[in-house]
Design an enzyme around this catalytic site. Sequence first.
Site, PDB file in Angstrom:
ATOM      1  N   GLN A 180       0.810  -1.219   0.000  1.00  0.00           N
ATOM      2  CA  GLN A 180       0.000   0.000   0.000  1.00  0.00           C
ATOM      3  C   GLN A 180       0.844   1.270   0.000  1.00  0.00           C
ATOM      4  O   GLN A 180       0.336   2.351  -0.290  1.00  0.00           O
ATOM      5  CB  GLN A 180      -0.921   0.005   1.223  1.00  0.00           C
ATOM      6  CG  GLN A 180      -2.021  -1.033   1.190  1.00  0.00           C
ATOM      7  CD  GLN A 180      -3.072  -0.767   0.134  1.00  0.00           C
ATOM      8  OE1 GLN A 180      -3.303   0.368  -0.267  1.00  0.00           O
ATOM      9  NE2 GLN A 180      -3.720  -1.820  -0.329  1.00  0.00           N
ATOM     10  N   SER A 200       3.491  -4.516  -5.095  1.00  0.00           N
ATOM     11  CA  SER A 200       2.613  -5.033  -6.150  1.00  0.00           C
ATOM     12  C   SER A 200       2.237  -3.905  -7.104  1.00  0.00           C
ATOM     13  O   SER A 200       1.809  -2.832  -6.670  1.00  0.00           O
ATOM     14  CB  SER A 200       1.346  -5.631  -5.530  1.00  0.00           C
ATOM     15  OG  SER A 200       0.562  -6.287  -6.498  1.00  0.00           O
ATOM     16  N   CYS A 325      -9.527  -8.373  -0.609  1.00  0.00           N
ATOM     17  CA  CYS A 325      -9.239  -9.804  -0.527  1.00  0.00           C
ATOM     18  C   CYS A 325     -10.247 -10.528   0.362  1.00  0.00           C
ATOM     19  O   CYS A 325     -10.297 -11.747   0.380  1.00  0.00           O
ATOM     20  CB  CYS A 325      -7.824 -10.027   0.004  1.00  0.00           C
ATOM     21  SG  CYS A 325      -6.563  -9.256  -1.026  1.00  0.00           S
TER      22      CYS A 325
END
Length: 391
Positions: A180, A200, A325
């Site tokens: 994040q 990511s 998620c």
Amino acid sequence: MPRIYADNAATTKISQTAMKAMISAMENSYGNPSSIHQIGMAANDALQTAREQIARCLGCMPKEIFFTSGGTESDNQAIVSAAMLGAKKNKRHIISTAFEHHAVLHTLRRLKEQGFEIQLLDVGAEGNITAAQVEEAIRPDTCLVTVMFANNEIGSVLPIAEIGEACRAHGVLFHTDAVQAAGHIPVNVKKQNIDMLSLSAHKFHGPRGIGALYVKRGIELTSLMEGGGQERGKRPGTENLPAIMGMAAALKEECTLMEQNEAKVIAMRDRLIQGLSQIPYSILNGSREKRLPGNVNFCFEGVSGESLLLLLDSRGICASSGSACASGALDPSPVLLSLGLAPEIAQGSLRISLDISNTEEEIDYMLEVIPQVVEQLRGMSDDWRKKHCED
């Protein structure tokens, strides 16, 4: 009706810069980077250029960057590697926090089944920890501290440099899940005393299905899969060069524009927090100051988070109630429960995650619509009316 995307913590729209880099890779760097002919060597050159770009953004050396499928794989490989190194020295104690991402917590759960002792630190009402907490928890048999850089639900930014310094003083490996944080707030692995770091691409306008793991030189990685010798023998499989080039281009752009983007996003975030705080019986989750630039997370008493999201979507606002998620889960967010919130309060959560693509006009619209929807839902609740509306 406007359609406002305010769920950037779940994923971001891919940038034109990243798309152009990916198209260029598919058109011009289509060879296998492991091939020794000229087209393969050209692809390998592009691969190394992307590795260098990412390394510059993180403040490390290119050889310390390994490409993975995303943050989940990076988290798994970092934690398992540290655990295996610890086991060789009969060190099986791992320190983390109660509100880590499932990629971390579930990996730790599996290690616990294998005989490791897992200690989860209390994050308190504002969702944060101190370096002193970590240092107090470190023992002679501690092999790893894994603490997220910033929380994916409530946006807490943790004191990573100080935690890393404490770990280094005791000779304990330090891993941080920066999924994040990367591309949104400054990250420098050397200055912040980080041994391993996960990121990511789709969280900073890159493509999905690609990520990276920084590993400080000298730390031995454990391979999660068997196969070829790609990524210096630690992550087999032909490299996804278009996605890697897209990730590198996106991260470079976000880091270049970070300071000016951060100021604009923080201004919108603070205005939204100020406005939503006026809703009666609302709770801001996390600190007002130590939070990600675009994160806004509230609980509204007497409101179901699922109903809130559905009504907001019908009014053109795309948001979430927590981690993407865990979408579809009816239970309250474990992150919110870790703050000490009652389950019935935690069920009424709303996470808005802003980005530079959002506008002041969209903030105006959300400040108009969200209070209306909260009031509508409370009016439909018999329990709420009995508790707050009847004499």
